[in-house]
Design an enzyme around this catalytic site. Structure first.
Site, PDB file in Angstrom:
ATOM      1  N   GLY A   1     -30.621  14.200  20.702  1.00 29.97           N
ATOM      2  CA  GLY A   1     -31.569  15.194  21.184  1.00 29.97           C
ATOM      3  C   GLY A   1     -32.109  16.163  20.157  1.00 29.97           C
ATOM      4  O   GLY A   1     -32.820  17.105  20.506  1.00 29.97           O
TER       5      GLY A   1
ATOM      6  N   SER B   1     -34.051  23.029  17.783  1.00 38.19           N
ATOM      7  CA  SER B   1     -33.404  22.354  18.902  1.00 38.19           C
ATOM      8  C   SER B   1     -31.986  22.881  19.118  1.00 38.19           C
ATOM      9  O   SER B   1     -31.257  23.158  18.159  1.00 38.19           O
ATOM     10  CB  SER B   1     -33.318  20.845  18.635  1.00 38.19           C
ATOM     11  OG  SER B   1     -34.590  20.269  18.486  1.00 38.19           O
ATOM     12  N   ILE B   2     -31.600  22.974  20.382  1.00 36.62           N
ATOM     13  CA  ILE B   2     -30.217  23.341  20.708  1.00 36.62           C
ATOM     14  C   ILE B   2     -29.259  22.337  20.069  1.00 36.62           C
ATOM     15  O   ILE B   2     -28.203  22.707  19.552  1.00 36.62           O
ATOM     16  CB  ILE B   2     -30.025  23.396  22.227  1.00 36.62           C
ATOM     17  CG1 ILE B   2     -30.862  24.526  22.833  1.00 36.62           C
ATOM     18  CG2 ILE B   2     -28.555  23.591  22.579  1.00 36.62           C
ATOM     19  CD1 ILE B   2     -30.870  24.541  24.347  1.00 36.62           C
TER      20      ILE B   2
ATOM     21  N   ASP C   1     -34.440   6.094  22.107  1.00 41.21           N
ATOM     22  CA  ASP C   1     -35.401   6.412  23.152  1.00 41.21           C
ATOM     23  C   ASP C   1     -34.832   5.815  24.438  1.00 41.21           C
ATOM     24  O   ASP C   1     -34.734   4.592  24.564  1.00 41.21           O
ATOM     25  CB  ASP C   1     -36.768   5.817  22.834  1.00 41.21           C
ATOM     26  CG  ASP C   1     -37.845   6.214  23.837  1.00 41.21           C
ATOM     27  OD1 ASP C   1     -37.488   6.594  24.977  1.00 41.21           O
ATOM     28  OD2 ASP C   1     -39.042   6.115  23.495  1.00 41.21           O
TER      29      ASP C   1
ATOM     30  N   ILE D   1     -30.702  15.731  26.064  1.00 39.70           N
ATOM     31  CA  ILE D   1     -31.951  15.027  26.322  1.00 39.70           C
ATOM     32  C   ILE D   1     -32.373  15.271  27.762  1.00 39.70           C
ATOM     33  O   ILE D   1     -31.564  15.125  28.686  1.00 39.70           O
ATOM     34  CB  ILE D   1     -31.786  13.510  26.097  1.00 39.70           C
ATOM     35  CG1 ILE D   1     -31.340  13.225  24.654  1.00 39.70           C
ATOM     36  CG2 ILE D   1     -33.078  12.771  26.408  1.00 39.70           C
ATOM     37  CD1 ILE D   1     -30.965  11.776  24.406  1.00 39.70           C
TER      38      ILE D   1
ATOM     39  N   TYR E   1     -39.594  26.213  36.819  1.00 40.70           N
ATOM     40  CA  TYR E   1     -38.639  25.181  36.400  1.00 40.70           C
ATOM     41  C   TYR E   1     -38.766  23.948  37.289  1.00 40.70           C
ATOM     42  O   TYR E   1     -38.484  22.825  36.861  1.00 40.70           O
ATOM     43  CB  TYR E   1     -37.213  25.739  36.428  1.00 40.70           C
ATOM     44  CG  TYR E   1     -36.242  24.958  35.583  1.00 40.70           C
ATOM     45  CD1 TYR E   1     -36.481  24.736  34.228  1.00 40.70           C
ATOM     46  CD2 TYR E   1     -35.075  24.436  36.126  1.00 40.70           C
ATOM     47  CE1 TYR E   1     -35.593  24.027  33.441  1.00 40.70           C
ATOM     48  CE2 TYR E   1     -34.177  23.722  35.353  1.00 40.70           C
ATOM     49  CZ  TYR E   1     -34.439  23.520  34.017  1.00 40.70           C
ATOM     50  OH  TYR E   1     -33.557  22.802  33.249  1.00 40.70           O
TER      51      TYR E   1
ATOM     52  N   LYS F   1     -31.072  19.012  37.129  1.00 44.37           N
ATOM     53  CA  LYS F   1     -29.950  19.638  36.422  1.00 44.37           C
ATOM     54  C   LYS F   1     -28.778  19.904  37.362  1.00 44.37           C
ATOM     55  O   LYS F   1     -27.613  19.865  36.938  1.00 44.37           O
ATOM     56  CB  LYS F   1     -30.405  20.931  35.758  1.00 44.37           C
ATOM     57  CG  LYS F   1     -31.362  20.743  34.593  1.00 44.37           C
ATOM     58  CD  LYS F   1     -30.698  20.044  33.404  1.00 44.37           C
ATOM     59  CE  LYS F   1     -31.618  20.071  32.183  1.00 44.37           C
ATOM     60  NZ  LYS F   1     -31.004  19.405  31.016  1.00 44.37           N
TER      61      LYS F   1
ATOM     62  N   LYS G   1     -36.221  29.820  22.618  1.00 40.17           N
ATOM     63  CA  LYS G   1     -37.459  29.166  22.227  1.00 40.17           C
ATOM     64  C   LYS G   1     -37.171  27.806  21.597  1.00 40.17           C
ATOM     65  O   LYS G   1     -36.745  27.715  20.454  1.00 40.17           O
ATOM     66  CB  LYS G   1     -38.248  30.053  21.254  1.00 40.17           C
ATOM     67  CG  LYS G   1     -38.839  31.288  21.918  1.00 40.17           C
ATOM     68  CD  LYS G   1     -39.733  32.072  20.971  1.00 40.17           C
ATOM     69  CE  LYS G   1     -40.373  33.262  21.676  1.00 40.17           C
ATOM     70  NZ  LYS G   1     -41.259  34.029  20.785  1.00 40.17           N
ATOM     71  N   THR G   2     -37.410  26.768  22.361  1.00 44.46           N
ATOM     72  CA  THR G   2     -37.345  25.400  21.867  1.00 44.46           C
ATOM     73  C   THR G   2     -38.679  24.729  22.169  1.00 44.46           C
ATOM     74  O   THR G   2     -39.488  25.252  22.936  1.00 44.46           O
ATOM     75  CB  THR G   2     -36.217  24.604  22.549  1.00 44.46           C
ATOM     76  OG1 THR G   2     -36.511  24.498  23.951  1.00 44.46           O
ATOM     77  CG2 THR G   2     -34.865  25.288  22.357  1.00 44.46           C
TER      78      THR G   2
ATOM     79  N   ALA H   1     -39.187  22.119  23.977  1.00 45.57           N
ATOM     80  CA  ALA H   1     -39.237  21.771  25.390  1.00 45.57           C
ATOM     81  C   ALA H   1     -39.573  22.987  26.242  1.00 45.57           C
ATOM     82  O   ALA H   1     -40.381  22.916  27.170  1.00 45.57           O
ATOM     83  CB  ALA H   1     -37.907  21.176  25.826  1.00 45.57           C
TER      84      ALA H   1
END
Length: 260
Positions: free
Chosen positions: A19, A25-26, A70, A98, A161, A168, A198-199, A201
């Site tokens: 991911g 990215s986290i 992927d 992901i 969301y 989730k 802030k990402t 996604a």
């Protein structure tokens, strides 16, 4: 004489990080933390377009393997685990970071989401974590830890969301069931739930800057979480010091989730 405690370490441990898209990215925050505690890593990238952004980061953490992943490509996840088995013969932890939902479904009401869009979001964002657990189990002969990424919107309604909330929620429930089923083998399972940050996604969510400001103002810590905060907490859970912690949804959000 008091026996000295062993400090948390990942020396001698090997882990898979999925991911990473870029240095915001986290998953990148987690990879750096894993490596800083001594872990050897394998890193995945989405496709050839993403590789130039991920490859230098993989080099920075001295990743032993850099593999394409992927989840929409049949057999690619299985190929990743085959490479891990061939290279290492074992696995100590993995990070699933992901998530995906078609834009039209994500931006509309849950009531209006399409069947195909909902199923694709569940497949990539939730079922793939279950599939990773299945593939990881035989490689975790000495136990291990599995991590996925969730969000506050799994348990509370968060404006914009939308469909990812139910997805989730399913992921967090799957975490508890996996923890119960895999616990006898010494495999721990956690959902990590960071506060808003802030990402790439998150940048697609409408009014995201307002969400950040609200989170910072309401959180007891009066601070926003960083990818480093998430990474260090996750890395600790991967160590043997956390061997009896499992099945949790860990909020790393300055306490935001406890405030009405």
């Amino acid at each position: 004489m008091v026996t000295p405690l062993v400090l948390p370490s990942l020396e001698g441990k090997r882990g898979l990080v999925t991911g990473i898209a870029n240095d915001q990215s986290i998953a990148w925050g987690c990879a750096r933390a894993f490596r800083s505690l001594g872990a050897e890593l394998a890193v995945t990238y989405l496709n050839d377009k993403a590789r130039p952004y991920v490859e230098p980061l993989a080099a920075e953490v001295e990743a032993s393997l850099l593999l394409p992943l992927d989840l929409r490509v049949e057999g690619q996840l299985e190929a990743v685990f085959a490479a891990l088995e061939e290279r290492w013969g074992k696995l100590d932890f993995l990070l699933h970071s992901i998530a995906f939902a078609p834009r039209d479904d994500l931006q509309g009401r849950v009531t209006d989401c399409s069947r195909d869009g909902f199923l694709q979001a569940m497949d990539i964002s939730c079922w793939s974590f279950i599939r990773m657990a299945k593939l990881a189990e035989p490689l975790m002969r000495d136990g291990g830890a599995l991590f996925c990424m969730s969000y506050y919107g799994a348990s509370m309604v968060v404006e914009h969301y939308n469909m990812m909330g139910p997805v989730k929620a399913a992921l967090e429930s799957a975490t508890r069931y996996l923890a119960t089923e895999l616990g006898p083998q010494g495999i721990r399972v956690h959902a990590i739930s960071p506060g808003p940050l802030k990402t790439r996604a998150a940048s697609g969510l409408p009014d995201f800057d307002a969400l950040l400001a609200r989170a910072e103002a309401k959180a007891p810590a009066r601070a926003l979480v960083s990818i480093e905060d998430v990474g260090l907490a996750t890395a600790y859970l991967a160590t043997d010091a956390a061997r009896l912690i499992t099945g949790q949804t860990l909020y790393i959000d300055g306490g935001y989730h406890i405030v009405d």
